[in-house]
Design a protein around this motif. Structure first.
Motif, PDB file in Angstrom:
ATOM      1  N   VAL A 183       0.570  -1.052  -0.086  1.00  0.00           N
ATOM      2  CA  VAL A 183      -0.130   0.053  -0.094  1.00  0.00           C
ATOM      3  C   VAL A 183       1.684   1.309  -0.154  1.00  0.00           C
ATOM      4  O   VAL A 183       0.700   2.333  -0.541  1.00  0.00           O
ATOM      5  CB  VAL A 183      -0.880   0.211   1.209  1.00  0.00           C
ATOM      6  CG1 VAL A 183      -1.474   1.019   0.943  1.00  0.00           C
ATOM      7  CG2 VAL A 183      -1.985  -1.074   0.930  1.00  0.00           C
ATOM      8  N   ALA A 184       2.001   1.000   0.821  1.00  0.00           N
ATOM      9  CA  ALA A 184       2.881   2.258   0.289  1.00  0.00           C
ATOM     10  C   ALA A 184       3.424   2.239  -1.075  1.00  0.00           C
ATOM     11  O   ALA A 184       3.297   3.324  -0.540  1.00  0.00           O
ATOM     12  CB  ALA A 184       4.633   1.672   2.176  1.00  0.00           C
ATOM     13  N   GLU A 185       3.160   1.411  -1.244  1.00  0.00           N
ATOM     14  CA  GLU A 185       3.990   1.825  -2.764  1.00  0.00           C
ATOM     15  C   GLU A 185       3.066   2.211  -3.739  1.00  0.00           C
ATOM     16  O   GLU A 185       4.010   3.178  -4.744  1.00  0.00           O
ATOM     17  CB  GLU A 185       4.788  -0.199  -3.647  1.00  0.00           C
ATOM     18  CG  GLU A 185       5.586   0.394  -4.630  1.00  0.00           C
ATOM     19  CD  GLU A 185       6.600   0.547  -4.477  1.00  0.00           C
ATOM     20  OE1 GLU A 185       6.971   1.442  -5.295  1.00  0.00           O
ATOM     21  OE2 GLU A 185       7.243   1.169  -3.407  1.00  0.00           O
ATOM     22  N   LEU A 215      -4.793  14.854  -2.696  1.00  0.00           N
ATOM     23  CA  LEU A 215      -5.115  13.774  -3.311  1.00  0.00           C
ATOM     24  C   LEU A 215      -6.340  13.225  -3.533  1.00  0.00           C
ATOM     25  O   LEU A 215      -5.975  11.437  -3.947  1.00  0.00           O
ATOM     26  CB  LEU A 215      -5.464  14.261  -1.123  1.00  0.00           C
ATOM     27  CG  LEU A 215      -5.245  12.831  -0.594  1.00  0.00           C
ATOM     28  CD1 LEU A 215      -4.049  12.071  -0.420  1.00  0.00           C
ATOM     29  CD2 LEU A 215      -5.631  13.060   1.089  1.00  0.00           C
ATOM     30  N   PRO A 216      -7.137  14.157  -3.995  1.00  0.00           N
ATOM     31  CA  PRO A 216      -8.028  13.215  -4.621  1.00  0.00           C
ATOM     32  C   PRO A 216      -7.426  12.900  -5.776  1.00  0.00           C
ATOM     33  O   PRO A 216      -7.770  11.862  -6.968  1.00  0.00           O
ATOM     34  CB  PRO A 216      -8.658  14.263  -4.875  1.00  0.00           C
ATOM     35  CG  PRO A 216      -8.498  15.528  -4.207  1.00  0.00           C
ATOM     36  CD  PRO A 216      -7.340  15.349  -3.774  1.00  0.00           C
ATOM     37  N   GLN A 217      -6.370  13.493  -6.819  1.00  0.00           N
ATOM     38  CA  GLN A 217      -5.667  13.004  -7.652  1.00  0.00           C
ATOM     39  C   GLN A 217      -5.291  11.482  -7.681  1.00  0.00           C
ATOM     40  O   GLN A 217      -5.339  10.618  -8.603  1.00  0.00           O
ATOM     41  CB  GLN A 217      -5.452  14.197  -8.534  1.00  0.00           C
ATOM     42  CG  GLN A 217      -5.864  14.716  -9.207  1.00  0.00           C
ATOM     43  CD  GLN A 217      -4.714  16.058 -10.067  1.00  0.00           C
ATOM     44  OE1 GLN A 217      -3.969  15.581 -10.495  1.00  0.00           O
ATOM     45  NE2 GLN A 217      -4.806  16.986  -9.259  1.00  0.00           N
ATOM     46  N   VAL A 218      -4.705  11.801  -6.265  1.00  0.00           N
ATOM     47  CA  VAL A 218      -3.592   9.965  -6.436  1.00  0.00           C
ATOM     48  C   VAL A 218      -4.636   9.086  -6.111  1.00  0.00           C
ATOM     49  O   VAL A 218      -4.647   8.165  -6.383  1.00  0.00           O
ATOM     50  CB  VAL A 218      -3.125  10.824  -4.666  1.00  0.00           C
ATOM     51  CG1 VAL A 218      -2.613   9.123  -4.281  1.00  0.00           C
ATOM     52  CG2 VAL A 218      -1.182  11.245  -5.250  1.00  0.00           C
ATOM     53  N   ALA A 219      -6.089   9.600  -5.439  1.00  0.00           N
ATOM     54  CA  ALA A 219      -6.902   8.408  -4.700  1.00  0.00           C
ATOM     55  C   ALA A 219      -7.444   7.548  -6.319  1.00  0.00           C
ATOM     56  O   ALA A 219      -7.749   6.770  -6.494  1.00  0.00           O
ATOM     57  CB  ALA A 219      -8.195   9.385  -4.046  1.00  0.00           C
ATOM     58  N   ALA A 273      -7.678   1.496  -8.457  1.00  0.00           N
ATOM     59  CA  ALA A 273      -8.032   0.399  -9.710  1.00  0.00           C
ATOM     60  C   ALA A 273      -6.542  -0.519  -8.947  1.00  0.00           C
ATOM     61  O   ALA A 273      -7.126  -1.846  -8.103  1.00  0.00           O
ATOM     62  CB  ALA A 273      -8.213   0.057 -10.506  1.00  0.00           C
ATOM     63  N   PRO A 274      -5.527  -0.375  -7.706  1.00  0.00           N
ATOM     64  CA  PRO A 274      -4.198  -0.867  -7.909  1.00  0.00           C
ATOM     65  C   PRO A 274      -4.565  -1.831  -6.327  1.00  0.00           C
ATOM     66  O   PRO A 274      -4.983  -2.369  -5.828  1.00  0.00           O
ATOM     67  CB  PRO A 274      -3.161  -1.007  -7.499  1.00  0.00           C
ATOM     68  CG  PRO A 274      -3.467   0.432  -9.140  1.00  0.00           C
ATOM     69  CD  PRO A 274      -4.917   0.822  -9.281  1.00  0.00           C
ATOM     70  N   MET A 275      -5.574  -0.832  -5.371  1.00  0.00           N
ATOM     71  CA  MET A 275      -5.585  -0.738  -4.565  1.00  0.00           C
ATOM     72  C   MET A 275      -7.127  -1.794  -4.160  1.00  0.00           C
ATOM     73  O   MET A 275      -6.680  -2.286  -3.178  1.00  0.00           O
ATOM     74  CB  MET A 275      -6.176   0.731  -3.484  1.00  0.00           C
ATOM     75  CG  MET A 275      -6.222   0.934  -2.035  1.00  0.00           C
ATOM     76  SD  MET A 275      -4.983   0.435  -1.055  1.00  0.00           S
ATOM     77  CE  MET A 275      -3.885   2.146  -1.891  1.00  0.00           C
ATOM     78  N   THR A 284      -5.529  -4.984  -4.091  1.00  0.00           N
ATOM     79  CA  THR A 284      -4.441  -5.107  -3.313  1.00  0.00           C
ATOM     80  C   THR A 284      -5.232  -5.877  -2.744  1.00  0.00           C
ATOM     81  O   THR A 284      -5.026  -7.213  -1.725  1.00  0.00           O
ATOM     82  CB  THR A 284      -3.106  -3.835  -2.886  1.00  0.00           C
ATOM     83  OG1 THR A 284      -2.486  -3.488  -3.678  1.00  0.00           O
ATOM     84  CG2 THR A 284      -2.611  -4.202  -2.175  1.00  0.00           C
ATOM     85  N   PHE A 285      -6.213  -5.012  -1.902  1.00  0.00           N
ATOM     86  CA  PHE A 285      -7.091  -5.962  -1.140  1.00  0.00           C
ATOM     87  C   PHE A 285      -8.107  -7.017  -1.223  1.00  0.00           C
ATOM     88  O   PHE A 285      -7.698  -7.674  -0.013  1.00  0.00           O
ATOM     89  CB  PHE A 285      -8.026  -4.342  -0.911  1.00  0.00           C
ATOM     90  CG  PHE A 285      -7.129  -3.545   0.244  1.00  0.00           C
ATOM     91  CD1 PHE A 285      -6.612  -3.294   1.713  1.00  0.00           C
ATOM     92  CD2 PHE A 285      -7.815  -1.649  -0.352  1.00  0.00           C
ATOM     93  CE1 PHE A 285      -6.311  -2.884   2.234  1.00  0.00           C
ATOM     94  CE2 PHE A 285      -6.975  -1.351   0.416  1.00  0.00           C
ATOM     95  CZ  PHE A 285      -6.704  -1.064   1.870  1.00  0.00           C
ATOM     96  N   VAL A 286      -8.147  -7.156  -2.307  1.00  0.00           N
ATOM     97  CA  VAL A 286      -8.598  -8.922  -3.194  1.00  0.00           C
ATOM     98  C   VAL A 286      -7.840  -9.560  -2.349  1.00  0.00           C
ATOM     99  O   VAL A 286      -8.014 -10.319  -2.167  1.00  0.00           O
ATOM    100  CB  VAL A 286      -8.976  -8.919  -3.559  1.00  0.00           C
ATOM    101  CG1 VAL A 286      -9.444  -9.700  -4.192  1.00  0.00           C
ATOM    102  CG2 VAL A 286     -10.639  -7.808  -4.285  1.00  0.00           C
ATOM    103  N   SER A 287      -6.690  -9.688  -2.541  1.00  0.00           N
ATOM    104  CA  SER A 287      -4.795 -10.411  -2.350  1.00  0.00           C
ATOM    105  C   SER A 287      -5.125 -10.329  -1.036  1.00  0.00           C
ATOM    106  O   SER A 287      -4.387 -11.556  -0.430  1.00  0.00           O
ATOM    107  CB  SER A 287      -3.851  -9.784  -3.183  1.00  0.00           C
ATOM    108  OG  SER A 287      -2.896 -10.508  -2.807  1.00  0.00           O
TER     109      SER A 287
END
Length: 82
Positions: free
Chosen positions: A21-23, A56-60, A65-67, A70-73
């Motif tokens: 998540v940090a990455e 932050l809204p642009q980062v979100a 999708a990758p987040m 990651t949570f499904v994994s």
């Protein structure tokens, strides 16, 4: 510190996925052009306001999708730990 089986599984999953998540956040921050924060500062935002309201809204949007993946994994790996 001595962990029982459940504590060791939680600690292992937390260490592994917190690094992922940090990455994701690091990559998301690098994906936003520097001109975005410069423009916000030119408009009179403070650096904190610039980060919260502009960056932050642009980062979100970039890391959504990758987040989710990651949570499904994490969910799948938690069943392996049990």
């Amino acid at each position: 510190v001595v962990f029982d089986d459940f504590g060791a599984a939680i600690a292992g999953l937390a260490l592994c996925f917190s690094a992922q998540v940090a990455e994701l956040f690091r990559a998301g921050l690098k994906a936003i052009p520097a001109g975005q924060s410069e423009a916000a500062l030119a408009e009179g935002f403070t650096p904190a306001q610039s980060f919260v309201w502009i960056i932050l809204p642009q980062v979100a949007r970039v890391i959504l999708a990758p987040m989710i993946i990651t949570f499904v994994s994490l969910l799948k790996d938690s069943s392996l730990a049990s």
